[in-house]
Design an enzyme around this catalytic site. Structure first.
Site, PDB file in Angstrom:
ATOM      1  N   HIS A  42       0.777  14.035 -12.023  1.00  0.00           N
ATOM      2  CA  HIS A  42       2.646  14.018 -11.649  1.00  0.00           C
ATOM      3  C   HIS A  42       2.670  15.498 -11.086  1.00  0.00           C
ATOM      4  CE1 HIS A  42       1.966  12.607 -16.186  1.00  0.00           C
ATOM      5  NE2 HIS A  42       3.087  11.584 -15.796  1.00  0.00           N
ATOM      6  N   LYS A 156      -0.047   4.211  -9.366  1.00  0.00           N
ATOM      7  CA  LYS A 156      -0.872   3.969 -10.587  1.00  0.00           C
ATOM      8  C   LYS A 156       0.537   3.017 -11.193  1.00  0.00           C
ATOM      9  CE  LYS A 156      -3.432   4.849 -13.970  1.00  0.00           C
ATOM     10  NZ  LYS A 156      -2.066   4.824 -14.953  1.00  0.00           N
TER      11      LYS A 156
END
Ligand code: PAF
Length: 289
Positions: A42, A156
């Site tokens: 993140h 991802k």
């Protein structure tokens, strides 16, 4: 990099207050939607966001509508204190942390929803019915609330990224979608909040998922075009070390359809259970003869 206390807003009205002021002063706004429990992946999105805009808004919202009835909504790790500290350190300008009722004032089933037929129901969608409808609906709503110039998503979750790109294109939403490469542990395991469901032993085994993707990529680069044979070999390899694969699949990178023989841009995607964790990963491969 800001070390000031990060402003946190919980309502759409307060969010709009900040964002409209920035917009009026001509600043570019980037948006990183998350479900919290933030990790290096993140923060990598955040760094990229800072390169692309003057202000970075991050949302933390564990979205109930993207979890199936038997999934881990209740158990999903909620770590808002650590998250907001990490966001301050990594230069976020605003945290949007709404309650479920702020996003869903009525029951989800009675609200407008965004669904992309077909693409929502293949791969992970086949194993998690309704999941992607929950994702596209909440992302659409968050984008409408924040109205960013650019929104960032990790590679991802490749099927999620593909769906969001498609939603933005089909609904002519005025936002640029920026994909950010997957961040990996030193052993190759893709970073994910759900990795904490893995035991110490399983963490070592989990690295094999990425190795299987790499082997399949090698086969493509070596000229093999029998997708089923490549998929079958890697599926068996995963089973042999204790994974319970949902799928291991070679697709065309832009459409997620079965590749044509002339395709050059592939994505190899896998989802597999290891212990209590459902891991997903993928690898983009361009093959030029
Ligand atoms: O990728 C995620 O964390 C979530 O699916 C998202 C995009 C924040 C929507 O809830």
């Amino acid at each position: 990099m800001s070390t000031e206390v990060l402003p946190v807003v919980t309502t759409a009205a307060a969010l709009r207050g900040y964002v409209s002021e920035w917009r009026l002063s001509g600043q570019r706004i980037a948006f990183v939607p998350t479900m919290g429990n933030l990790h290096a992946g993140h923060f990598h999105l955040l760094q990229r966001a800072r390169q692309l805009a003057d202000r970075v808004v991050v949302s933390v919202f564990v979205n109930p509508s993207q979890f199936g009835p038997d999934e881990d909504y209740a158990a999903y790790p909620r770590t808002i204190e650590a998250d907001s500290a990490g966001l301050s350190e990594n230069g976020a300008d605003l945290l949007f942390y709404p309650a479920v009722t702020e996003i869903y004032p009525r029951s989800f089933s009675s609200m407008a929803q965004v669904e992309i037929p077909g693409l929502s129901n293949i791969l992970c969608g086949a194993f998690r019915p309704g999941h992607f409808k929950g994702v596209t609906t909440v992302v659409c709503k968050l984008l409408n609330l924040v109205q960013p110039d650019v929104a960032l998503f990790g590679q991802k979750d490749y099927q999620q990224l593909t769906l969001i790109r498609r939603m933005v294109e089909d609904l002519a939403m005025p936002v640029v979608i920026e994909a950010v490469p997957t961040v990996r542990e030193p052993n190759g395991l893709a970073m994910s909040s759900r990795n904490q469901y893995l035991s110490t032993d399983d963490r070592c085994v989990a690295a094999l998922l990425f190795q299987c993707l790499q082997q399949a990529a090698e086969a493509l680069r070596a000229g093999e075009r029998d997708w089923s044979a490549i998929e079958g070999r890697q599926h068996a390899r995963l089973c042999a070390v204790g994974f319970r694969p949902d799928y291991f699949s070679i697709r065309a990178a832009s459409t997620l359809e079965t590749p044509g023989i002339d395709d050059v841009d592939y994505v190899i995607l896998a989802a597999a259970w290891l212990g209590n964790a459902r891991l997903i990963d993928n690898l983009l491969v361009t093959v030029v003869d």
